[in-house]
Write an enzyme that holds these catalytic residues in place. Structure first.
Site, PDB file in Angstrom:
ATOM      1  N   ASP A  49     -10.585 -10.113  20.555  1.00 13.16           N
ATOM      2  CA  ASP A  49     -11.750 -10.743  19.933  1.00 13.16           C
ATOM      3  C   ASP A  49     -12.176 -10.038  18.647  1.00 13.16           C
ATOM      4  OD1 ASP A  49     -12.822  -8.443  20.965  1.00 13.16           O
ATOM      5  OD2 ASP A  49     -14.260  -9.425  22.295  1.00 13.16           O
ATOM      6  N   ASP A  52     -13.382  -7.100  17.724  1.00  8.82           N
ATOM      7  CA  ASP A  52     -14.643  -6.380  17.579  1.00  8.82           C
ATOM      8  C   ASP A  52     -14.456  -4.870  17.599  1.00  8.82           C
ATOM      9  OD1 ASP A  52     -13.999  -5.958  20.222  1.00  8.82           O
ATOM     10  OD2 ASP A  52     -15.910  -6.650  21.041  1.00  8.82           O
ATOM     11  N   GLU A  68     -10.880  -5.033  25.112  1.00  8.00           N
ATOM     12  CA  GLU A  68     -11.488  -5.572  26.320  1.00  8.00           C
ATOM     13  C   GLU A  68     -10.412  -5.879  27.368  1.00  8.00           C
ATOM     14  OE1 GLU A  68     -10.616  -8.885  23.440  1.00  8.00           O
ATOM     15  OE2 GLU A  68     -11.615  -6.935  23.336  1.00  8.00           O
ATOM     16  N   ASP A 123       1.065  -1.842 -15.771  1.00 11.51           N
ATOM     17  CA  ASP A 123       2.366  -2.444 -15.501  1.00 11.51           C
ATOM     18  C   ASP A 123       3.078  -1.806 -14.315  1.00 11.51           C
ATOM     19  OD1 ASP A 123       2.010  -4.180 -17.554  1.00 11.51           O
ATOM     20  OD2 ASP A 123       3.176  -3.048 -19.018  1.00 11.51           O
ATOM     21  N   ASP A 162      -4.796   7.951   4.333  1.00 14.01           N
ATOM     22  CA  ASP A 162      -5.629   6.767   4.099  1.00 14.01           C
ATOM     23  C   ASP A 162      -5.432   6.180   2.705  1.00 14.01           C
ATOM     24  OD1 ASP A 162      -6.652   6.965   6.661  1.00 14.01           O
ATOM     25  OD2 ASP A 162      -8.326   8.225   6.035  1.00 14.01           O
ATOM     26  N   HIS A 164       3.245 -11.315 -19.990  1.00 15.70           N
ATOM     27  CA  HIS A 164       2.293 -11.021 -18.930  1.00 15.70           C
ATOM     28  C   HIS A 164       1.069 -11.931 -19.013  1.00 15.70           C
ATOM     29  CE1 HIS A 164       3.917  -6.604 -18.657  1.00 15.70           C
ATOM     30  NE2 HIS A 164       4.821  -7.524 -18.362  1.00 15.70           N
ATOM     31  N   ASP A 181      -1.900 -11.233 -18.323  1.00 23.35           N
ATOM     32  CA  ASP A 181      -3.100 -10.558 -18.831  1.00 23.35           C
ATOM     33  C   ASP A 181      -3.170 -10.551 -20.353  1.00 23.35           C
ATOM     34  OD1 ASP A 181      -1.227  -8.613 -19.512  1.00 23.35           O
ATOM     35  OD2 ASP A 181      -2.307  -6.941 -18.599  1.00 23.35           O
ATOM     36  N   CYS A 208      -3.542  -3.210 -20.418  1.00 18.43           N
ATOM     37  CA  CYS A 208      -2.177  -2.747 -20.147  1.00 18.43           C
ATOM     38  C   CYS A 208      -2.134  -1.246 -19.905  1.00 18.43           C
ATOM     39  CB  CYS A 208      -1.255  -3.083 -21.313  1.00 18.43           C
ATOM     40  SG  CYS A 208      -1.189  -4.835 -21.740  1.00 18.43           S
TER      41      CYS A 208
END
Length: 676
Positions: free
Chosen positions: A125, A127, A131, A363, A401, A484, A486, A658
């Site tokens: 579920d 959470d 369970e 890039d 992490d 690109h 962008d 870039c």
């Protein structure tokens, strides 16, 4: 309806078996009766329940634990169940007596039962809590009312000395690594030990074993017995149970009312050949005598969905800005430092010993993240371009992490479109009633009719499509020299409408601006003043070749404009055109690059914009292009800071975006709540 298992009884013999609470044992009495049998009766201990059907339920006038003699037919079936686990092995009993025509006894079939409770559990579920026996633990459903457990790819690195992706190590070397795995709990209840020969086994299909690995605790952490202490002393704390070489593995039955933690590790993201769904099974195995393999008499199943890799758009809050330091970008770097500091964010500089002269931070990498109810962390996608910065994402970013993933083409040559200035993502949008709360990925490819155009590598495109939660859009970018997306578009936050604006480079807007300057008597004002490229507005406007080139460029941008409006559900009021001209290079197949620093190629830090300084014509001591940009951005509450990148980036075919990159805060919206 409870699952049933066929059980064979034999007249004149005693059968011993394990019964799993919540199931039924199904016995065909006709098949196990003596040849002359006409009637039968049943007797059992109070812990056992039974019913008899012979095409229809059989009346039981006595009820309880005894059934008086009944007529036996070919369709007579006995169903056996128990409500609770046993305290001792073989502590429950049922017997069937068979009779001839005159109630003469022909024989007895005796059954000894040991009842156990078995449950393989996950956080179905979503959470954060595992369970017990969730009815949806073996299925997946998208949406806020959906269900199904979630598994992270363990692609960060807890290693201190020898850096490697955690999933590359088939041992759990640090307890901190467990938080990146999904917990699975084996709950059992029953006697102190199973009857001899019975055992519990986890198993997985070969195809799914390519994607996950399962570890278990080495004993019962709640126990202080000598047995557990010895296990801790002589075994690894978290033994490996399942991987691609071991598709099945025994897990101990701990006895009594126990639960054992198992840890499931994802080892690859969804991809073209992997939909992200993984089944794991637990079976109770019954012995069949010496030299015969055990057979499963009960199986419990769970399902995981591997969490996707998710990109973050410009509208999300920045957390850290990344740029390179090179021998010639001191002016650029100083301006970036000032902008980032005044914006209140962190700056990480990749120095030349690491970047080896490669300044194009955008890039090389794309920042994203992966998310589950119990853990989330950033994950960098490393592009296949492999230039000077190729070691930066693995050697510097990968860590505790902070995950890492890459895709590299085997049968394709890497080209400029494989760099991640060619990979962007929109803010959240709604299109024809369909909501994309995590936005949509944008990639640049060749025009559909171009036979020899450049495209982003298929393995990268396949990876992006397989994540599902940010359905990609293909734009046409091969008309550009670098190629690109962008270079002609970006998004900025806005306080109204959809919460953002799409900014598009527009040669038409550029020529309108320069024509307006001419009409106001500023035709002699110069672009690139003081530089060798210096040119007046009048000279620029009289260059018919350049104008023709920009008509072509505008057509290319308009094609993308139509795609973006359709696929992102945009109106014209959601788009702002920026006055930017382009120039084609005949040496590069008449592909285009920005004529002056490309103002759309900007760094977006909340309300602060780091924009390439365009070196436009000076009017009353102010750059006309900068004035126009401010007039377009400031009504949205955005502040424009113009950064001189002319020599160190623009003349090398790139600009501010870039040369920078931003790790942003993840979405608050959880990907599994999407309606797919």
């Amino acid at each position: 309806m409870n699952p049933s298992r066929t059980l064979r009884l034999e007249s004149g013999q005693t059968t011993k078996t394990i019964y799993v609470v919540g199931t039924e044992l199904r016995v065909n009495l006709y098949r196990c009766a003596p040849l002359q049998c006409k009637l039968f009766s049943i007797k059992c201990t109070p812990t056992v329940q039974f019913r008899v059907e012979a095409g229809a339920p059989v009346n039981d006038p006595d009820g309880g634990s005894f059934l008086s003699p009944q007529v036996l037919t070919k369709n007579t079936v006995l169903f056996i169940s128990m409500k609770a686990a046993s305290d001792l092995v073989n502590d429950s009993k049922l017997s069937v007596r068979f009779y001839g025509n005159k109630l003469n006894v022909l024989g007895n079939a005796v059954l000894h039962l040991t009842a156990v409770e078995i449950s393989l559990d996950v956080d179905a579920d979503r959470d954060g809590i595992v369970e017990k026996n969730n009815p949806n633990k073996a299925s997946w459903k998208w949406g806020p009312n959906g269900h199904g457990a979630i598994l992270l790819v363990n692609c960060d690195s807890e290693s201190i000395f020898n850096k490697e992706l955690d999933y590359e190590n088939e041992e759990v070397t640090r307890v901190s690594d467990l938080k990146d795995m999904s917990k699975m709990i084996l709950r059992t209840r029953g006697p102190a030990a199973l009857p001899e020969g019975y055992k519990l086994s986890l198993h997985i299909s070969k195809s799914h074993a390519e994607s996950v690995r399962v570890f278990r605790t080495s004993g019962n952490p709640q126990s202080s017995t000598l047995k557990y202490l010895l296990l801790k002393l002589f075994m690894k704390d978290y033994p490996l149970v399942l991987n691609k070489e071991h598709l099945a593995g025994e897990v101990p039955y701990l006895g009594g009312d126990s639960q054992q933690e198992l840890f499931v590790e994802g080892i690859r993201f969804p991809d073209k050949d992997f939909d992200g769904l993984v089944n794991i099974n637990l079976s109770l195995l019954e012995p069949n005598g010496q030299d015969f393999p055990e057979t499963p008499i009960y199986t419990d199943k769970v399902l995981f969905h591997v969490a996707p890799w998710i990109m973050t758009p410009n509208t999300l809050k920045p957390e850290e800005v990344f740029v390179c330091s090179t021998s010639d970008n001191e002016v650029f770097l100083k301006a970036i430092k000032s902008l980032v500091k005044s914006s209140g964010y962190k700056l990480k500089i990749c120095h030349e010993y690491m970047n080896r002269g490669d300044r194009w931070m955008q890039d090389e990498i794309e920042f994203g993240y992966t998310d589950s109810p119990h853990q989330k962390f950033p994950v960098v996608l490393d592009s296949p371009r492999d230039r000077g910065l190729k070691d930066f994402p693995y050697n510097v970013l990968l860590g505790p992490d902070f995950g890492y993933v890459t895709r590299y083409p085997v049968d394709e040559r890497v080209n400029s479109l494989d760099s991640f200035g060619n990979l962007e993502v929109s803010p959240p949008v709604t299109v024809n009633g369909k909501t994309y709360p995590l936005g949509r990925i944008l990639i640049g490819v060749a025009f559909p009719t171009t036979a020899k155009g450049r495209n982003m590598a298929k393995v990268v495109q396949d990876f992006l499509w397989a994540q599902k939660v940010q359905e990609p859009i293909a734009l046409y970018s091969d008309w550009l020299d670098v190629g690109h997306v962008d270079e002609f578009m970006t998004f900025v936050p806005a306080p109204d409408r959809k919460g953002f604006r799409l900014l598009l480079a527009s040669p038409d807007s550029g020529y309108k601006l320069f024509k307006s300057l001419q009409d106001k008597g500023h035709g002699n004002a110069k672009l690139f003043e003081g530089k060798e490229e210096e040119i007046s507005v009048d000279q620029l406007m009289s260059d018919e070749g350049l104008r023709a080139e920009n008509v072509y460029v505008q057509n290319c941008i308009d094609w993308n404009r139509d795609v973006l409006k359709k696929e992102l559900g945009l109106d014209e009021d959601d788009i702002i055109d920026l006055p930017i001209l382009f120039k084609l290079d005949s040496k590069q197949g008449n592909r285009a690059g920005a004529y002056y620093p490309d103002m759309v190629n900007m760094l977006v830090l909340g309300q602060n914009l780091g924009i390439p300084k365009p070196f436009g014509p000076q009017v009353n001591g102010t750059c006309a292009l900068e004035t126009e940009m401010r007039s377009l951005m400031e009504p949205l509450g955005l502040k424009c800071t113009f950064i001189d990148d002319f020599a160190s980036y623009h003349k090398l075919n790139g600009d501010v975006h870039c040369g920078s990159n931003v790790r942003r805060k993840p979405f608050e919206h959880r990907w599994w709540d999407l309606e797919l």
